[in-house]
Scaffold this motif. Structure first.
Motif, PDB file in Angstrom:
ATOM      1  N   ASP A   1       0.829  -1.208   0.000  1.00 46.07           N
ATOM      2  CA  ASP A   1       0.000   0.000   0.000  1.00 46.07           C
ATOM      3  C   ASP A   1       0.865   1.260   0.000  1.00 46.07           C
ATOM      4  O   ASP A   1       0.512   2.254  -0.645  1.00 46.07           O
ATOM      5  CB  ASP A   1      -0.923   0.007   1.215  1.00 46.07           C
ATOM      6  N   ALA A   2       1.989   1.223   0.728  1.00 43.28           N
ATOM      7  CA  ALA A   2       2.868   2.390   0.756  1.00 43.28           C
ATOM      8  C   ALA A   2       3.413   2.706  -0.633  1.00 43.28           C
ATOM      9  O   ALA A   2       3.654   3.860  -0.973  1.00 43.28           O
ATOM     10  CB  ALA A   2       4.013   2.151   1.740  1.00 43.28           C
ATOM     11  N   HIS A   3       3.591   1.681  -1.458  1.00 42.55           N
ATOM     12  CA  HIS A   3       4.098   1.876  -2.824  1.00 42.55           C
ATOM     13  C   HIS A   3       2.981   2.192  -3.823  1.00 42.55           C
ATOM     14  O   HIS A   3       3.163   2.998  -4.741  1.00 42.55           O
ATOM     15  CB  HIS A   3       4.826   0.618  -3.295  1.00 42.55           C
ATOM     16  N   HIS A   4       1.824   1.536  -3.661  1.00 41.36           N
ATOM     17  CA  HIS A   4       0.815   1.583  -4.717  1.00 41.36           C
ATOM     18  C   HIS A   4      -0.537   2.116  -4.268  1.00 41.36           C
ATOM     19  O   HIS A   4      -1.439   2.271  -5.101  1.00 41.36           O
ATOM     20  CB  HIS A   4       0.607   0.177  -5.292  1.00 41.36           C
ATOM     21  N   GLY A   5      -0.721   2.373  -2.977  1.00 43.06           N
ATOM     22  CA  GLY A   5      -2.050   2.715  -2.486  1.00 43.06           C
ATOM     23  C   GLY A   5      -2.496   4.132  -2.755  1.00 43.06           C
ATOM     24  O   GLY A   5      -3.696   4.398  -2.791  1.00 43.06           O
ATOM     25  N   GLY A   6      -1.545   5.036  -2.910  1.00 46.25           N
ATOM     26  CA  GLY A   6      -1.932   6.435  -3.111  1.00 46.25           C
ATOM     27  C   GLY A   6      -2.502   7.040  -1.844  1.00 46.25           C
ATOM     28  O   GLY A   6      -2.190   6.613  -0.725  1.00 46.25           O
ATOM     29  N   ASP A   7      -3.344   8.054  -1.999  1.00 41.99           N
ATOM     30  CA  ASP A   7      -3.940   8.751  -0.851  1.00 41.99           C
ATOM     31  C   ASP A   7      -5.409   8.396  -0.636  1.00 41.99           C
ATOM     32  O   ASP A   7      -5.995   8.778   0.376  1.00 41.99           O
ATOM     33  CB  ASP A   7      -3.822  10.267  -1.036  1.00 41.99           C
ATOM     34  N   GLY A   8      -6.024   7.693  -1.580  1.00 37.79           N
ATOM     35  CA  GLY A   8      -7.436   7.353  -1.451  1.00 37.79           C
ATOM     36  C   GLY A   8      -7.641   6.040  -0.721  1.00 37.79           C
ATOM     37  O   GLY A   8      -6.714   5.433  -0.183  1.00 37.79           O
ATOM     38  N   ILE A   9      -8.891   5.584  -0.713  1.00 38.11           N
ATOM     39  CA  ILE A   9      -9.231   4.309  -0.079  1.00 38.11           C
ATOM     40  C   ILE A   9      -8.798   3.162  -0.992  1.00 38.11           C
ATOM     41  O   ILE A   9      -9.044   3.187  -2.192  1.00 38.11           O
ATOM     42  CB  ILE A   9     -10.733   4.236   0.209  1.00 38.11           C
ATOM     43  N   ALA A  10      -8.132   2.182  -0.418  1.00 34.83           N
ATOM     44  CA  ALA A  10      -7.668   1.007  -1.169  1.00 34.83           C
ATOM     45  C   ALA A  10      -8.076  -0.256  -0.421  1.00 34.83           C
ATOM     46  O   ALA A  10      -8.027  -0.306   0.815  1.00 34.83           O
ATOM     47  CB  ALA A  10      -6.155   1.050  -1.362  1.00 34.83           C
TER      48      ALA A  10
ATOM     49  N   LEU B   1      -2.545 -21.617   6.466  1.00 36.60           N
ATOM     50  CA  LEU B   1      -2.876 -20.973   5.190  1.00 36.60           C
ATOM     51  C   LEU B   1      -3.675 -19.727   5.532  1.00 36.60           C
ATOM     52  O   LEU B   1      -4.841 -19.807   5.902  1.00 36.60           O
ATOM     53  CB  LEU B   1      -3.681 -21.922   4.306  1.00 36.60           C
ATOM     54  N   GLN B   2      -3.020 -18.578   5.433  1.00 38.59           N
ATOM     55  CA  GLN B   2      -3.631 -17.321   5.889  1.00 38.59           C
ATOM     56  C   GLN B   2      -4.380 -16.639   4.750  1.00 38.59           C
ATOM     57  O   GLN B   2      -3.830 -16.457   3.664  1.00 38.59           O
ATOM     58  CB  GLN B   2      -2.551 -16.392   6.446  1.00 38.59           C
ATOM     59  N   LEU B   3      -5.612 -16.265   5.024  1.00 47.65           N
ATOM     60  CA  LEU B   3      -6.433 -15.522   4.073  1.00 47.65           C
ATOM     61  C   LEU B   3      -6.983 -14.300   4.786  1.00 47.65           C
ATOM     62  O   LEU B   3      -7.382 -14.379   5.956  1.00 47.65           O
ATOM     63  CB  LEU B   3      -7.570 -16.398   3.547  1.00 47.65           C
ATOM     64  N   GLY B   4      -6.986 -13.163   4.091  1.00 43.66           N
ATOM     65  CA  GLY B   4      -7.466 -11.969   4.767  1.00 43.66           C
ATOM     66  C   GLY B   4      -7.797 -10.838   3.822  1.00 43.66           C
ATOM     67  O   GLY B   4      -7.653 -10.951   2.600  1.00 43.66           O
ATOM     68  N   ALA B   5      -8.248  -9.724   4.419  1.00 41.38           N
ATOM     69  CA  ALA B   5      -8.623  -8.534   3.661  1.00 41.38           C
ATOM     70  C   ALA B   5      -8.259  -7.304   4.481  1.00 41.38           C
ATOM     71  O   ALA B   5      -8.315  -7.333   5.719  1.00 41.38           O
ATOM     72  CB  ALA B   5     -10.116  -8.544   3.351  1.00 41.38           C
ATOM     73  N   GLU B   6      -7.887  -6.232   3.796  1.00 39.83           N
ATOM     74  CA  GLU B   6      -7.502  -4.979   4.446  1.00 39.83           C
ATOM     75  C   GLU B   6      -8.123  -3.805   3.696  1.00 39.83           C
ATOM     76  O   GLU B   6      -8.249  -3.833   2.465  1.00 39.83           O
ATOM     77  CB  GLU B   6      -5.975  -4.801   4.440  1.00 39.83           C
ATOM     78  N   ILE B   7      -8.504  -2.776   4.443  1.00 38.99           N
ATOM     79  CA  ILE B   7      -8.950  -1.503   3.875  1.00 38.99           C
ATOM     80  C   ILE B   7      -8.015  -0.409   4.381  1.00 38.99           C
ATOM     81  O   ILE B   7      -7.820  -0.276   5.597  1.00 38.99           O
ATOM     82  CB  ILE B   7     -10.399  -1.159   4.268  1.00 38.99           C
ATOM     83  N   PHE B   8      -7.427   0.349   3.470  1.00 37.08           N
ATOM     84  CA  PHE B   8      -6.534   1.444   3.826  1.00 37.08           C
ATOM     85  C   PHE B   8      -7.172   2.772   3.427  1.00 37.08           C
ATOM     86  O   PHE B   8      -7.877   2.860   2.425  1.00 37.08           O
ATOM     87  CB  PHE B   8      -5.193   1.300   3.096  1.00 37.08           C
ATOM     88  N   GLY B   9      -6.896   3.804   4.236  1.00 34.58           N
ATOM     89  CA  GLY B   9      -7.297   5.154   3.872  1.00 34.58           C
ATOM     90  C   GLY B   9      -8.666   5.578   4.348  1.00 34.58           C
ATOM     91  O   GLY B   9      -9.191   6.587   3.877  1.00 34.58           O
ATOM     92  N   CYS B  10      -9.274   4.850   5.297  1.00 28.77           N
ATOM     93  CA  CYS B  10     -10.589   5.229   5.829  1.00 28.77           C
ATOM     94  C   CYS B  10     -10.562   5.103   7.343  1.00 28.77           C
ATOM     95  O   CYS B  10     -10.369   3.997   7.878  1.00 28.77           O
ATOM     96  CB  CYS B  10     -11.693   4.354   5.246  1.00 28.77           C
ATOM     97  N   ALA B  11     -10.724   6.233   8.041  1.00 31.58           N
ATOM     98  CA  ALA B  11     -10.686   6.240   9.502  1.00 31.58           C
ATOM     99  C   ALA B  11     -12.051   5.986  10.118  1.00 31.58           C
ATOM    100  O   ALA B  11     -12.157   5.807  11.332  1.00 31.58           O
ATOM    101  CB  ALA B  11     -10.136   7.575   9.990  1.00 31.58           C
ATOM    102  N   SER B  12     -13.100   5.966   9.315  1.00 32.24           N
ATOM    103  CA  SER B  12     -14.461   5.835   9.827  1.00 32.24           C
ATOM    104  C   SER B  12     -14.771   4.399  10.236  1.00 32.24           C
ATOM    105  O   SER B  12     -14.197   3.432   9.716  1.00 32.24           O
ATOM    106  CB  SER B  12     -15.461   6.289   8.755  1.00 32.24           C
ATOM    107  N   LEU B  13     -15.715   4.268  11.187  1.00 28.80           N
ATOM    108  CA  LEU B  13     -16.177   2.947  11.601  1.00 28.80           C
ATOM    109  C   LEU B  13     -16.850   2.200  10.460  1.00 28.80           C
ATOM    110  O   LEU B  13     -16.960   0.970  10.502  1.00 28.80           O
ATOM    111  CB  LEU B  13     -17.149   3.093  12.782  1.00 28.80           C
ATOM    112  N   THR B  14     -17.273   2.912   9.422  1.00 22.83           N
ATOM    113  CA  THR B  14     -17.914   2.247   8.283  1.00 22.83           C
ATOM    114  C   THR B  14     -16.981   1.235   7.624  1.00 22.83           C
ATOM    115  O   THR B  14     -17.448   0.233   7.067  1.00 22.83           O
ATOM    116  CB  THR B  14     -18.360   3.286   7.240  1.00 22.83           C
ATOM    117  N   ALA B  15     -15.666   1.474   7.671  1.00 18.05           N
ATOM    118  CA  ALA B  15     -14.716   0.505   7.102  1.00 18.05           C
ATOM    119  C   ALA B  15     -14.708  -0.777   7.912  1.00 18.05           C
ATOM    120  O   ALA B  15     -14.694  -1.885   7.351  1.00 18.05           O
ATOM    121  CB  ALA B  15     -13.317   1.114   7.051  1.00 18.05           C
ATOM    122  N   ASP B  16     -14.745  -0.666   9.233  1.00 24.69           N
ATOM    123  CA  ASP B  16     -14.786  -1.859  10.093  1.00 24.69           C
ATOM    124  C   ASP B  16     -16.085  -2.619   9.884  1.00 24.69           C
ATOM    125  O   ASP B  16     -16.091  -3.861   9.851  1.00 24.69           O
ATOM    126  CB  ASP B  16     -14.644  -1.448  11.558  1.00 24.69           C
ATOM    127  N   ILE B  17     -17.191  -1.881   9.727  1.00 19.21           N
ATOM    128  CA  ILE B  17     -18.479  -2.530   9.496  1.00 19.21           C
ATOM    129  C   ILE B  17     -18.479  -3.242   8.144  1.00 19.21           C
ATOM    130  O   ILE B  17     -19.001  -4.359   8.016  1.00 19.21           O
ATOM    131  CB  ILE B  17     -19.617  -1.489   9.575  1.00 19.21           C
TER     132      ILE B  17
END
Length: 435
Positions: free
Chosen positions: A132-141, A164-180
């Motif tokens: 994300d630091a290389h390719h995420g930019g400033d928006g939500i990724a 076997l690890q599987l997961g998901a991440e959201i970057f660039g959103c401080a709101s609780l809506t991202a956690d929801i």
């Protein structure tokens, strides 16, 4: 009778001759040919797998691969971009800002090309931070991933060292809506599997304890001691320690009333009740709990003293448990990423939240449809001319496209495990017959 006894005496008095004419037992081999015993022992030991490392075989391997595909596809259809980071990285990037626990869980090796220290990943999330630091930019990724990780130590008594690890991440959103959103995606994934088990969620919020520690100006040693007592649920010793600390009643209230989010705020001191960060954190817990109960009918418990990721997480944290298992299937929560820039070690945080799970933990709770296993009749197969063989191959290809498991036998004894049907030549047509 005496003749029989006499004839037996030479055989009993000559053990060498007896060993030559009869199968030798293990002790005889060991005494006469000790190098064979040593070789057998070495071979047996070389086949042993380390503790916490197992083979995933046959139906379980098939099930694991299907789960990986189905869950990853669910994440992609929800708008998450799939990434596949490498198993090894230089430790400067892999362990940059990592907790001590993660550093201990990471195997280190020397790069033979450069002589630099490399790590074999024990967690994929730090690699997502780098991406994300290389390719995420400033928006939500949004990112998703699935891959093997390796731990130096198992998690729990019978935990795996190669999940076997599987997961998901959201970057660039401080709101609780991202956690929801992440919670909703997680439950959509779990519900799509038609599991024979229910998911229970345990919520926490590390920002409450962190803010209290800041207000009380606690030393690092007092902070670590409190966290140790919280983890061990040692209320008598916690009460004694809190009597010696500034705002000690607040720290004790976290343990005594931290499971009742409705009344927690009322049990805190006036100073804590008026702090906007603490009030916001408690409100976020209440909103997320309500969402889980109303939208997913999910059993929810709250523990604001769950601080296992204290040095890494920054806000909401959650663990998802299957039935009464002691180790969580899913771990997730808020953390800080890094702003895009020329330096990976930039001090500018980027809001992020995510979760990860061990897919192999789902094997015991999901089932695949029973396969149709087909064997082509060997006798008929052996007598085909080229034209007939082409017709057979076309029919076999059609069956395989429909999901049938079709074996073309190499000999009369070649037979697949779990055979359910046989493809036989009846008249001039190949027909499926149940076995």
């Amino acid at each position: 009778m005496s003749a029989s006894s006499d004839s037996a005496k030479p055989a009993l008095s000559n053990p060498t001759k007896q060993a030559a004419t009869q199968p030798a037992d293990n002790n005889a081999v060991s005494n006469r040919l000790p190098y064979l015993s040593s070789f057998a022992s070495e071979v047996a030991n070389s086949w042993l797998l380390p503790d916490g490392v197992v083979d995933v075989l046959f139906e379980d391997a098939h099930k694991q691969e299907v789960l990986r595909y189905q869950l990853t596809l669910q994440l992609i259809t929800h708008g998450y971009q799939l990434v596949c980071p490498p198993m090894i990285e230089f430790t400067e990037s892999l362990l940059s800002g990592a907790s001590e626990d993660l550093k201990r869980q990471t195997f280190k090796i020397i790069d033979q090309l450069t002589g630099r220290l490399m790590g074999i990943r024990a967690d994929i999330t730090p690699q997502i931070l780098r991406i994300d630091a290389h390719h995420g930019g400033d928006g939500i990724a949004r990112y998703c991933y699935a891959g093997d990780v390796i731990h130096t130590l198992p998690s729990g008594l019978f935990g795996s060292r190669t999940p076997l690890q599987l997961g998901a991440e959201i970057f660039g959103c401080a709101s609780l809506t991202a956690d929801i959103e992440l919670i909703d995606v997680l439950f959509s994934m779990i519900n799509s599997l038609d599991m024979s088990a229910a998911l229970h969620v345990d919520l926490g919020h590390v920002a409450i304890f962190k803010r209290l520690a800041e207000l009380a100006e606690l030393s690092n040693s007092d902070t670590e001691q409190l966290m140790h007592l919280y983890a061990n649920k040692n209320l008598p010793e916690l009460k004694r320690l809190c009597q010696e600390l500034p705002m000690g009643n607040d720290f004790y209230a976290l343990a005594r009333f931290g499971h009742d989010i409705v009344n927690l705020l009322a049990k805190l001191s006036d100073n804590a009740q008026q702090d906007i960060e603490i009030v916001t954190a408690i409100d976020e817990l209440q909103r997320l709990k309500t969402h889980l109960q109303e939208h997913w009918q999910c059993p929810v418990s709250i523990d604001v003293t769950e601080l296992s990721g204290y040095h890494y997480h920054t806000g909401i944290v959650f663990n998802g448990y299957i039935n009464s298992e002691t180790q969580p299937l899913v771990r997730g929560g808020r953390f800080d990423g890094m702003k895009s820039g020329n330096q990976l070690a930039s001090n500018q945080p980027r809001e992020a939240t995510g979760f990860s799970m061990d897919v192999s933990r789902l094997l015991a709770h999901t089932q695949l449809e029973a396969p149709t296993v087909v064997l082509v009749d060997y006798n008929a197969l052996s007598s085909l001319d080229n034209e007939q063989m082409q017709l057979l191959l076309q029919q076999v290809a059609s069956l395989r496209q429909q999901g049938y498991r079709v074996t073309m036998p190499l000999s009369a004894e070649d037979m697949p495990v779990g055979l359910t049907h046989r493809l036989s030549l009846i008249g001039n047509q190949w027909q499926l017959e149940a076995v």
